[in-house]
Write a protein that holds these residues in place. Structure first.
Motif, PDB file in Angstrom:
ATOM      1  N   ALA A 112       0.830  -1.206   0.000  1.00 31.28           N
ATOM      2  CA  ALA A 112       0.000   0.000   0.000  1.00 31.28           C
ATOM      3  C   ALA A 112       0.862   1.254   0.000  1.00 31.28           C
ATOM      4  O   ALA A 112       0.580   2.218  -0.729  1.00 31.28           O
ATOM      5  CB  ALA A 112      -0.935  -0.002   1.202  1.00 31.28           C
ATOM      6  N   GLY A 113       1.918   1.249   0.792  1.00 34.27           N
ATOM      7  CA  GLY A 113       2.791   2.416   0.834  1.00 34.27           C
ATOM      8  C   GLY A 113       3.416   2.716  -0.515  1.00 34.27           C
ATOM      9  O   GLY A 113       3.455   3.859  -0.971  1.00 34.27           O
ATOM     10  N   ILE A 114       3.910   1.667  -1.201  1.00 32.82           N
ATOM     11  CA  ILE A 114       4.527   1.846  -2.514  1.00 32.82           C
ATOM     12  C   ILE A 114       3.498   2.333  -3.531  1.00 32.82           C
ATOM     13  O   ILE A 114       3.743   3.278  -4.292  1.00 32.82           O
ATOM     14  CB  ILE A 114       5.161   0.524  -2.984  1.00 32.82           C
ATOM     15  N   THR A 115       2.345   1.686  -3.551  1.00 33.85           N
ATOM     16  CA  THR A 115       1.316   2.031  -4.541  1.00 33.85           C
ATOM     17  C   THR A 115       0.779   3.435  -4.323  1.00 33.85           C
ATOM     18  O   THR A 115       0.582   4.202  -5.286  1.00 33.85           O
ATOM     19  CB  THR A 115       0.163   1.015  -4.475  1.00 33.85           C
ATOM     20  N   LEU A 116       0.541   3.799  -3.076  1.00 36.19           N
ATOM     21  CA  LEU A 116      -0.015   5.127  -2.790  1.00 36.19           C
ATOM     22  C   LEU A 116       1.012   6.229  -3.024  1.00 36.19           C
ATOM     23  O   LEU A 116       0.645   7.351  -3.375  1.00 36.19           O
ATOM     24  CB  LEU A 116      -0.550   5.172  -1.361  1.00 36.19           C
ATOM     25  N   TYR A 117       2.289   5.917  -2.856  1.00 38.97           N
ATOM     26  CA  TYR A 117       3.309   6.895  -3.218  1.00 38.97           C
ATOM     27  C   TYR A 117       3.230   7.214  -4.711  1.00 38.97           C
ATOM     28  O   TYR A 117       3.271   8.377  -5.120  1.00 38.97           O
ATOM     29  CB  TYR A 117       4.707   6.391  -2.868  1.00 38.97           C
ATOM     30  N   GLU A 118       3.104   6.153  -5.534  1.00 37.67           N
ATOM     31  CA  GLU A 118       3.017   6.364  -6.975  1.00 37.67           C
ATOM     32  C   GLU A 118       1.731   7.102  -7.347  1.00 37.67           C
ATOM     33  O   GLU A 118       1.740   7.988  -8.215  1.00 37.67           O
ATOM     34  CB  GLU A 118       3.091   5.028  -7.708  1.00 37.67           C
ATOM     35  N   ALA A 119       0.632   6.757  -6.673  1.00 38.09           N
ATOM     36  CA  ALA A 119      -0.626   7.485  -6.932  1.00 38.09           C
ATOM     37  C   ALA A 119      -0.479   8.950  -6.573  1.00 38.09           C
ATOM     38  O   ALA A 119      -0.934   9.836  -7.304  1.00 38.09           O
ATOM     39  CB  ALA A 119      -1.756   6.843  -6.140  1.00 38.09           C
ATOM     40  N   CYS A 120       0.172   9.207  -5.441  1.00 35.49           N
ATOM     41  CA  CYS A 120       0.402  10.586  -5.023  1.00 35.49           C
ATOM     42  C   CYS A 120       1.271  11.324  -6.027  1.00 35.49           C
ATOM     43  O   CYS A 120       1.005  12.474  -6.380  1.00 35.49           O
ATOM     44  CB  CYS A 120       1.053  10.584  -3.630  1.00 35.49           C
ATOM     45  N   ARG A 121       2.298  10.655  -6.537  1.00 33.66           N
ATOM     46  CA  ARG A 121       3.198  11.278  -7.509  1.00 33.66           C
ATOM     47  C   ARG A 121       2.440  11.643  -8.788  1.00 33.66           C
ATOM     48  O   ARG A 121       2.577  12.744  -9.321  1.00 33.66           O
ATOM     49  CB  ARG A 121       4.353  10.326  -7.828  1.00 33.66           C
ATOM     50  N   GLN A 122       1.619  10.695  -9.280  1.00 30.42           N
ATOM     51  CA  GLN A 122       0.858  10.964 -10.501  1.00 30.42           C
ATOM     52  C   GLN A 122      -0.231  12.016 -10.278  1.00 30.42           C
ATOM     53  O   GLN A 122      -0.644  12.683 -11.224  1.00 30.42           O
ATOM     54  CB  GLN A 122       0.248   9.673 -11.042  1.00 30.42           C
ATOM     55  N   ARG A 123      -0.654  12.141  -9.063  1.00 27.18           N
ATOM     56  CA  ARG A 123      -1.675  13.151  -8.720  1.00 27.18           C
ATOM     57  C   ARG A 123      -1.071  14.555  -8.705  1.00 27.18           C
ATOM     58  O   ARG A 123      -1.793  15.552  -8.702  1.00 27.18           O
ATOM     59  CB  ARG A 123      -2.242  12.813  -7.342  1.00 27.18           C
ATOM     60  N   GLY A 124       0.256  14.607  -8.673  1.00 28.42           N
ATOM     61  CA  GLY A 124       0.910  15.901  -8.659  1.00 28.42           C
ATOM     62  C   GLY A 124       1.312  16.378  -7.289  1.00 28.42           C
ATOM     63  O   GLY A 124       1.544  17.580  -7.074  1.00 28.42           O
ATOM     64  N   CYS A 125       1.435  15.445  -6.334  1.00 27.17           N
ATOM     65  CA  CYS A 125       1.826  15.829  -4.980  1.00 27.17           C
ATOM     66  C   CYS A 125       3.299  16.240  -4.988  1.00 27.17           C
ATOM     67  O   CYS A 125       4.110  15.698  -5.736  1.00 27.17           O
ATOM     68  CB  CYS A 125       1.641  14.647  -4.025  1.00 27.17           C
ATOM     69  N   THR A 126       3.608  17.164  -4.125  1.00 21.32           N
ATOM     70  CA  THR A 126       5.023  17.604  -4.013  1.00 21.32           C
ATOM     71  C   THR A 126       5.469  17.525  -2.587  1.00 21.32           C
ATOM     72  O   THR A 126       4.678  17.437  -1.672  1.00 21.32           O
ATOM     73  CB  THR A 126       5.156  19.057  -4.507  1.00 21.32           C
TER      74      THR A 126
END
Length: 273
Positions: free
Chosen positions: A259-273
């Motif tokens: 979950a941590g790995i997947t949500l990091y990637e989701a956050c990155r694609q969402r444009g999180c900084t």
């Protein structure tokens, strides 16, 4: 803190109540759950969740964090003092922090999501049938860390108000909506009505590598248990199946790590900084 009487008996009705709240059945019957320690209680208060009662041990008041919380102007709960021995009896931890809060449980099911504004960049996390309480709590914490808008657990998951879940979540249950025991069919209808794409994690060959996946928004990511994976209902409803590339020799990842790995990637694609 106005009350000076100290509860010293295990037979006290409040002591019996708190002790019994270690059981899910008792929590459901009373509509109350227990949180432990000044940090988690403070997180609840900061998030606008006020415990109905605060129970503090004599020894705990010697520590600044507990004393400041108990005497704080923003604390509107009834404060009750117990002996150190009674606190040890009530606590689920080997080294009790000496401070307990009794919190009213919100309504279960999707009614808890009805007021959620699921905009075009919404991110929901669905925990599907994960029974280990430490994993459930850690996934909730990861969802909080990576900016999810809500977490939903399905039936068969560990109760989010289990003490181990709450300790693993480290206060994150108060930072975002966490809906428990949603029916899969009802949840899928909720997601469909709001145009939310469902992404399910899967180790299968037909799943797209997470590093190559292009996630569509709004998005709900489903995580299943390490043993059984995501349930067939959610795999069938998923618009995309994703897998975490693992070039090493391990066969699988703990669901909380995944979950941590997947949500990091989701956050990155969402444009999180």
């Amino acid at each position: 803190m106005n009350r000076v009487e100290v509860i010293t008996s295990r037979q006290n009705s409040l002591v019996k109540l708190v002790r019994g709240l270690g059981s899910r059945r008792a929590r459901e019957a009373e509509g109350v759950f227990v949180i432990e320690g000044p940090k988690v209680i403070k997180e609840a208060l900061v998030s606008g969740v006020s415990p109905e009662k605060i129970i503090v041990s004599q020894r705990a008041l010697e520590h600044r964090a507990a004393a400041e919380l108990v005497n704080g102007a923003d604390l509107h709960a009834e404060v009750i003092m117990v002996s150190d021995e009674v606190m040890e009896y009530m606590s689920e931890t080997e080294t009790p922090p000496g401070l307990l809060g009794l919190v009213r449980m919100p309504e279960a099911g999707l009614a808890g999501l009805s007021a959620l504004k699921t905009g075009p960049r919404a991110l929901l996390v669905i925990i599907d049938g994960v029974q280990d309480p430490g994993n459930v709590g850690t996934v909730i914490r990861a969802a909080d860390a990576f900016g999810a808008d809500a977490v939903v657990t399905t039936g068969g998951c560990a109760d989010i108000y289990n003490g181990k879940v709450l300790r693993a979540a480290m206060g994150s249950v108060f930072h975002l909506p966490v809906v428990r025991d949603a029916e899969p069919a009802e949840l899928q209808e909720f997601l469909k009505d709001r145009g939310i794409t469902v992404a399910a994690t899967s180790p299968g060959e037909n799943a797209i590598s997470l590093s190559e996946a292009r996630l569509a928004w709004p998005l709900a990511v489903v995580f299943g248990s390490e043993a059984r994976g995501v349930s067939p209902e959610f795999r069938e409803a998923a618009g995309i199946l994703v897998r975490i590339p693992m070039p090493g020799r391990a066969e699988s990842l703990n669901v909380a790590v995944a979950a941590g790995i997947t949500l990091y990637e989701a956050c990155r694609q969402r444009g999180c900084t």
